[in-house]
Scaffold this motif. Sequence first.
Motif, PDB file in Angstrom:
ATOM      1  N   LYS A  84     -15.234 -19.479  52.665  1.00 55.48           N
ATOM      2  CA  LYS A  84     -15.250 -20.491  53.718  1.00 55.48           C
ATOM      3  C   LYS A  84     -16.614 -21.162  53.774  1.00 55.48           C
ATOM      4  O   LYS A  84     -17.645 -20.501  53.743  1.00 55.48           O
ATOM      5  N   ASP A  88     -16.007 -25.410  57.612  1.00 54.83           N
ATOM      6  CA  ASP A  88     -14.669 -24.833  57.716  1.00 54.83           C
ATOM      7  C   ASP A  88     -13.723 -25.274  56.606  1.00 54.83           C
ATOM      8  O   ASP A  88     -12.510 -25.285  56.797  1.00 54.83           O
ATOM      9  N   ILE A  90     -11.995 -24.405  53.043  1.00 59.50           N
ATOM     10  CA  ILE A  90     -11.632 -23.169  52.373  1.00 59.50           C
ATOM     11  C   ILE A  90     -11.591 -23.418  50.870  1.00 59.50           C
ATOM     12  O   ILE A  90     -10.999 -24.383  50.399  1.00 59.50           O
TER      13      ILE A  90
END
Length: 107
Positions: A84, A88, A90
């Motif tokens: 991460k 934020d 991924i």
Amino acid sequence: MRYIMDIPQDFLSMQVKGDDDKKRRLQILQNKPDWPHRIKMSVRSGQICLDMTEEQLVAAWGEPFQKGTTYTLGIGDHATWLYKSSLDKILIVNLQKGHIIGWTQDK
């Protein structure tokens, strides 16, 4: 899919910052003289590449925040490691038989 991938800039802030992370990677590399040159160069610069082992991935990027298993048609079962970023986003690294087979990143 690319062969080698840089750590996204916002991802860097989630890892040990700056010189500490570089020292960590260099210390690991001192104990791994048998790793292929391309792997050592990738780890040294904080990058990942295809065919890296789980151990080499952890050396380059550290531990993921989550590990799982996925089934993909044409590939079968494979491990998915999630990293991460500070924004934020991924990044999913896919591994099969303990080696990186690809990755994807949120946009």
